[in-house]
Design a protein around this motif. Structure first.
Motif, PDB file in Angstrom:
ATOM      1  N   ALA A 113       0.828  -1.202   0.000  1.00 39.06           N
ATOM      2  CA  ALA A 113       0.000   0.000   0.000  1.00 39.06           C
ATOM      3  C   ALA A 113       0.867   1.258   0.000  1.00 39.06           C
ATOM      4  N   LEU A 114       1.946   1.237   0.776  1.00 32.41           N
ATOM      5  CA  LEU A 114       2.833   2.399   0.836  1.00 32.41           C
ATOM      6  C   LEU A 114       3.653   2.535  -0.443  1.00 32.41           C
ATOM      7  N   ILE A 115       4.015   1.393  -1.040  1.00 33.61           N
ATOM      8  CA  ILE A 115       4.708   1.433  -2.335  1.00 33.61           C
ATOM      9  C   ILE A 115       3.818   2.117  -3.371  1.00 33.61           C
ATOM     10  N   LEU A 116       2.529   1.733  -3.372  1.00 31.01           N
ATOM     11  CA  LEU A 116       1.591   2.293  -4.337  1.00 31.01           C
ATOM     12  C   LEU A 116       1.324   3.773  -4.081  1.00 31.01           C
ATOM     13  N   ASP A 117       1.576   4.203  -2.838  1.00 30.02           N
ATOM     14  CA  ASP A 117       1.447   5.628  -2.508  1.00 30.02           C
ATOM     15  C   ASP A 117       2.683   6.412  -2.934  1.00 30.02           C
ATOM     16  N   GLY A 118       3.678   5.701  -3.469  1.00 31.71           N
ATOM     17  CA  GLY A 118       4.888   6.376  -3.932  1.00 31.71           C
ATOM     18  C   GLY A 118       5.932   6.594  -2.866  1.00 31.71           C
ATOM     19  N   LYS A 119       5.797   5.919  -1.726  1.00 35.08           N
ATOM     20  CA  LYS A 119       6.748   6.110  -0.632  1.00 35.08           C
ATOM     21  C   LYS A 119       8.077   5.415  -0.929  1.00 35.08           C
ATOM     22  N   LEU A 120       9.159   6.032  -0.503  1.00 35.20           N
ATOM     23  CA  LEU A 120      10.484   5.427  -0.616  1.00 35.20           C
ATOM     24  C   LEU A 120      10.683   4.426   0.518  1.00 35.20           C
ATOM     25  N   ASN A 121      11.688   3.566   0.365  1.00 34.08           N
ATOM     26  CA  ASN A 121      11.935   2.547   1.393  1.00 34.08           C
ATOM     27  C   ASN A 121      12.132   3.164   2.774  1.00 34.08           C
ATOM     28  N   LYS A 122      12.854   4.270   2.828  1.00 29.53           N
ATOM     29  CA  LYS A 122      13.106   4.925   4.111  1.00 29.53           C
ATOM     30  C   LYS A 122      11.793   5.400   4.740  1.00 29.53           C
ATOM     31  N   GLN A 123      10.920   5.968   3.901  1.00 31.74           N
ATOM     32  CA  GLN A 123       9.631   6.459   4.412  1.00 31.74           C
ATOM     33  C   GLN A 123       8.747   5.300   4.877  1.00 31.74           C
ATOM     34  N   ILE A 124       8.798   4.193   4.148  1.00 29.13           N
ATOM     35  CA  ILE A 124       8.018   3.012   4.534  1.00 29.13           C
ATOM     36  C   ILE A 124       8.531   2.463   5.865  1.00 29.13           C
ATOM     37  N   ALA A 125       9.850   2.424   6.006  1.00 36.13           N
ATOM     38  CA  ALA A 125      10.456   1.926   7.250  1.00 36.13           C
ATOM     39  C   ALA A 125      10.002   2.770   8.439  1.00 36.13           C
ATOM     40  N   GLU A 126       9.988   4.078   8.252  1.00 34.69           N
ATOM     41  CA  GLU A 126       9.568   4.969   9.338  1.00 34.69           C
ATOM     42  C   GLU A 126       8.088   4.802   9.640  1.00 34.69           C
ATOM     43  N   ALA A 127       7.274   4.668   8.597  1.00 26.13           N
ATOM     44  CA  ALA A 127       5.826   4.543   8.787  1.00 26.13           C
ATOM     45  C   ALA A 127       5.453   3.257   9.509  1.00 26.13           C
ATOM     46  N   LEU A 128       6.185   2.186   9.250  1.00 24.59           N
ATOM     47  CA  LEU A 128       5.862   0.885   9.844  1.00 24.59           C
ATOM     48  C   LEU A 128       6.762   0.538  11.026  1.00 24.59           C
ATOM     49  N   ASP A 129       7.716   1.437  11.309  1.00 26.19           N
ATOM     50  CA  ASP A 129       8.655   1.220  12.421  1.00 26.19           C
ATOM     51  C   ASP A 129       9.421  -0.092  12.259  1.00 26.19           C
ATOM     52  N   ILE A 130       9.966  -0.264  11.058  1.00 28.06           N
ATOM     53  CA  ILE A 130      10.807  -1.430  10.759  1.00 28.06           C
ATOM     54  C   ILE A 130      12.060  -0.932  10.057  1.00 28.06           C
ATOM     55  N   SER A 131      13.039  -1.806   9.908  1.00 26.03           N
ATOM     56  CA  SER A 131      14.291  -1.392   9.276  1.00 26.03           C
ATOM     57  C   SER A 131      14.138  -1.302   7.751  1.00 26.03           C
ATOM     58  N   ILE A 132      15.034  -0.532   7.149  1.00 25.17           N
ATOM     59  CA  ILE A 132      15.025  -0.409   5.692  1.00 25.17           C
ATOM     60  C   ILE A 132      15.300  -1.767   5.052  1.00 25.17           C
ATOM     61  N   VAL A 169      12.171  -3.673   4.926  1.00 23.69           N
ATOM     62  CA  VAL A 169      11.318  -3.129   3.856  1.00 23.69           C
ATOM     63  C   VAL A 169      11.755  -3.686   2.504  1.00 23.69           C
ATOM     64  N   GLU A 170      13.063  -3.717   2.297  1.00 25.01           N
ATOM     65  CA  GLU A 170      13.586  -4.229   1.027  1.00 25.01           C
ATOM     66  C   GLU A 170      13.178  -5.680   0.806  1.00 25.01           C
ATOM     67  N   VAL A 171      13.213  -6.457   1.890  1.00 19.54           N
ATOM     68  CA  VAL A 171      12.824  -7.869   1.786  1.00 19.54           C
ATOM     69  C   VAL A 171      11.335  -7.981   1.446  1.00 19.54           C
ATOM     70  N   HIS A 172      10.514  -7.202   2.152  1.00 18.62           N
ATOM     71  CA  HIS A 172       9.069  -7.244   1.897  1.00 18.62           C
ATOM     72  C   HIS A 172       8.739  -6.756   0.483  1.00 18.62           C
ATOM     73  N   ARG A 173       9.406  -5.711   0.039  1.00 17.18           N
ATOM     74  CA  ARG A 173       9.180  -5.178  -1.304  1.00 17.18           C
ATOM     75  C   ARG A 173       9.497  -6.254  -2.356  1.00 17.18           C
ATOM     76  N   ALA A 174      10.625  -6.926  -2.162  1.00 14.37           N
ATOM     77  CA  ALA A 174      11.020  -7.970  -3.116  1.00 14.37           C
ATOM     78  C   ALA A 174       9.993  -9.095  -3.141  1.00 14.37           C
ATOM     79  N   ARG A 175       9.483  -9.453  -1.970  1.00 14.15           N
ATOM     80  CA  ARG A 175       8.495 -10.544  -1.908  1.00 14.15           C
ATOM     81  C   ARG A 175       7.175 -10.122  -2.558  1.00 14.15           C
ATOM     82  N   VAL A 176       6.788  -8.882  -2.352  1.00 14.92           N
ATOM     83  CA  VAL A 176       5.555  -8.381  -2.968  1.00 14.92           C
ATOM     84  C   VAL A 176       5.654  -8.446  -4.486  1.00 14.92           C
TER      85      VAL A 176
END
Length: 204
Positions: A152-171, A174-181
């Motif tokens: 959902a955050l990827i589709l909102d145009g968020k960068l990995n750093k912004q996604i990490a901050e929004a979900l309180d997880i490491s970059i 995020v990279e692992v989740h993005r790749a799996r998606v």
């Protein structure tokens, strides 16, 4: 060419025979039914690629039959209505329900064949789109809750750093989740992902 049959539903045997002969002469396989009830009892969506329905039948008229099919089947082939009476309100109702055409008897054989062939082509396209939609829905079901959040955050145009901050997880996470998606959705980029998901907002 669509290998599925043209289903003819008309309570006039002479009309059914004439239509069967006409379509068969053009290499189009047919199935013939004397009533709406007969079609409903034997309806097989994998065998039928186009419906040619008489409007004025009893007890189930053509419009009511089409409505029943739309309500009871996950997919209804394109329908062409035939009537012996000029009836604008009926034509409007049929077209609003999704009919592809409405022809008055006596009709031009050439025109009817053209409309039926176009309906069969439309059936092929509609089935392909529906299959693609089902595949996409199956892929979405494979995503974990966290992967959906990242998507959902990827589709909102968020960068990995912004996604990490929004979900309180490491970059890195995020990279692992993005790749799996991207892998589960069978796409290579966020742009391609957005394009595929846009089809869910469209009717099959």
């Amino acid at each position: 060419m669509n290998p599925r049959s043209v289903a003819i539903v008309d309570d006039d045997e002479a009309v059914r025979d004439a239509l069967s002969w006409l379509f068969s002469s053009k290499g189009l396989p047919t199935l013939s039914f004397a009533s709406g009830e007969a079609l409903l009892a034997a309806f097989d969506v994998e065998r039928i690629g186009c419906l040619v329905l008489d409007v004025r039948m009893a007890p189930i008229n053509g419009l009511a039959l089409f409505e029943k099919l739309l309500a009871s089947q996950p997919y209804c082939p394109p329908a062409i209505f035939l009537t012996g009476h000029a009836d604008v309100p009926l034509a409007v109702s049929a077209l609003k329900m999704g009919a592809v055409d409405f022809l008055e008897k006596p009709f031009d054989d050439v025109v009817l064949i053209e409309r039926v062939e176009a309906a069969l082509e439309r059936d092929v396209s509609a089935r392909a789109a529906l299959a693609s939609r089902h595949q996409l829905e199956a892929q979405l079901r494979q995503l974990t809750e966290r992967e959906r959040e990242v998507m959902a955050l990827i589709l909102d145009g968020k960068l990995n750093k912004q996604i990490a901050e929004a979900l309180d997880i490491s970059i890195k996470t995020v990279e692992v989740h993005r790749a799996r998606v991207l892998e589960k959705m069978a796409v290579k980029s966020a742009v391609e992902l957005a394009g595929r998901l846009s089809s869910l907002r469209q009717e099959p």
